[in-house]
Design an enzyme around this catalytic site. Sequence first.
Site, short mmCIF file in Angstrom:
data_model
loop_
_atom_site.label_atom_id
_atom_site.label_comp_id
_atom_site.label_asym_id
_atom_site.label_seq_id
_atom_site.Cartn_x
_atom_site.Cartn_y
_atom_site.Cartn_z
N TYR A 132 0.84 -1.21 0.00
CA TYR A 132 0.00 0.00 0.00
C TYR A 132 0.86 1.24 0.00
CZ TYR A 132 0.82 0.97 4.96
OH TYR A 132 1.40 1.28 6.16
N LEU A 147 10.77 1.61 7.60
CA LEU A 147 10.24 2.02 6.30
C LEU A 147 11.01 3.29 5.91
CD1 LEU A 147 7.90 1.58 4.20
CD2 LEU A 147 6.80 3.51 5.35
N GLU A 206 11.62 2.87 14.83
CA GLU A 206 10.68 3.89 14.33
C GLU A 206 9.38 3.77 15.13
OE1 GLU A 206 9.51 3.19 10.22
OE2 GLU A 206 9.49 1.02 10.53
N LYS A 212 6.39 -1.81 2.29
CA LYS A 212 5.15 -1.23 2.84
C LYS A 212 4.02 -2.22 2.60
CE LYS A 212 3.14 3.45 3.13
NZ LYS A 212 3.11 3.56 4.58
N1 PDD Z 1 2.64 5.80 7.98
N2 PDD Z 1 7.20 4.08 9.31
C1 PDD Z 1 6.05 3.39 9.26
C2 PDD Z 1 6.02 2.02 9.88
C3 PDD Z 1 4.91 3.93 8.59
O1 PDD Z 1 3.77 3.22 8.52
C4 PDD Z 1 5.00 5.22 8.04
C5 PDD Z 1 3.85 5.83 7.29
C6 PDD Z 1 6.20 5.93 8.15
C7 PDD Z 1 6.36 7.29 7.56
O2 PDD Z 1 6.44 7.23 6.15
P1 PDD Z 1 5.98 8.47 5.24
O3 PDD Z 1 6.72 9.66 5.75
O4 PDD Z 1 6.41 8.08 3.89
O5 PDD Z 1 4.48 8.61 5.41
C8 PDD Z 1 7.29 5.32 8.78
C9 PDD Z 1 1.41 6.31 7.43
C10 PDD Z 1 1.34 6.26 5.96
C11 PDD Z 1 1.14 7.69 7.92
O6 PDD Z 1 1.47 8.01 9.06
O7 PDD Z 1 0.55 8.46 7.20
#
Ligand code: PDD
Length: 286
Positions: A39, A207, A183, A151
């Site tokens: 996703y 991620l 994280e 993801k």
């Molecule tokens: N979260 N780490 C994890 C495990 C995540 O699920 C997310 C994103 C991130 C941050 O990634 P990004 O900056 O690309 O959204 C790190 C969801 C999508 C969110 O909080 O919106």
Amino acid sequence: MKNKKTYLAEVYLNGQWMPPQEATVSVFDRGFMFGDGIYEVTPFYHGKPFRLQDHLDRLKYCLEQIKIPFDISILEPLMLEAISRSRLATSDAAVYIQISRGAAPRNHYFPDNPKPNFLMYAFPVELENFSGKRWKVMVSEDFRWQRCDIKSTALLANTMMKDDAISDGYNENLLVRDGYFTEGSHSTAFFVSKGIVFTHPEGPHILSGITRKVVLEICRDLGIGYKEEALALERISEVEEVFLTGTTTQITVVSSLHLKGKEIFTSQKGQITARLQEEFLKRTRG
Ligand code: PDD
């Protein structure tokens, strides 16, 4: 806090727009049976995508990693259409994309010639006012798998952790694997120690967040020192600021960290976080 309502007008499933209640897939969909899918969540600030190419590149990488054949070149116009159809072009929103391997007789190995199920929809999200937000965060053991760079829709570990946090009155989890912070359950973690910003290096244990990448760019541009180095839990007493980032999290200040109910960090003034938030607002709203 639980069971917040999300309003959805229409979803796009396998080539057609339809009301969500009409969108169905086979019970043999491998996403349903195994969590065998990918996703992506892309933010739209007043109708404009932010870092679209980065989100598409990550999606492509993840699809390749799990060998789902899918042509991502169709996505950009459909994402814009999702925003306009849901009447979200003048407010803040995000587009959710999910691609599962599709239906096949239940076998662990991947089927030949899979027919992926492709779902997409836009949803409203509050991307404003994060500068006033402060999260109380629970420290949890990171018991996820060893490919957190993918993801995957298989988010059971993340949801178990997050549910613990919410049930106990926290806003999010900060995960620790082998004594080091990795994280959040759905966010990237940053720490400021002696004026230097620390975040876990990219690799199988986190991620590769798009917001993470933007924050590191801002550090470079503003001359704020940073290290892509994992921070040990036992060094938390040396930390002055903690913040979490993500597409919906934006840059959120952590007000306190709690390990097994005991407070192990309380935020101090947070000057560096405030500078990063200010610059992030300029870049996302510019
Ligand atoms: N979260 N780490 C994890 C495990 C995540 O699920 C997310 C994103 C991130 C941050 O990634 P990004 O900056 O690309 O959204 C790190 C969801 C999508 C969110 O909080 O919106």
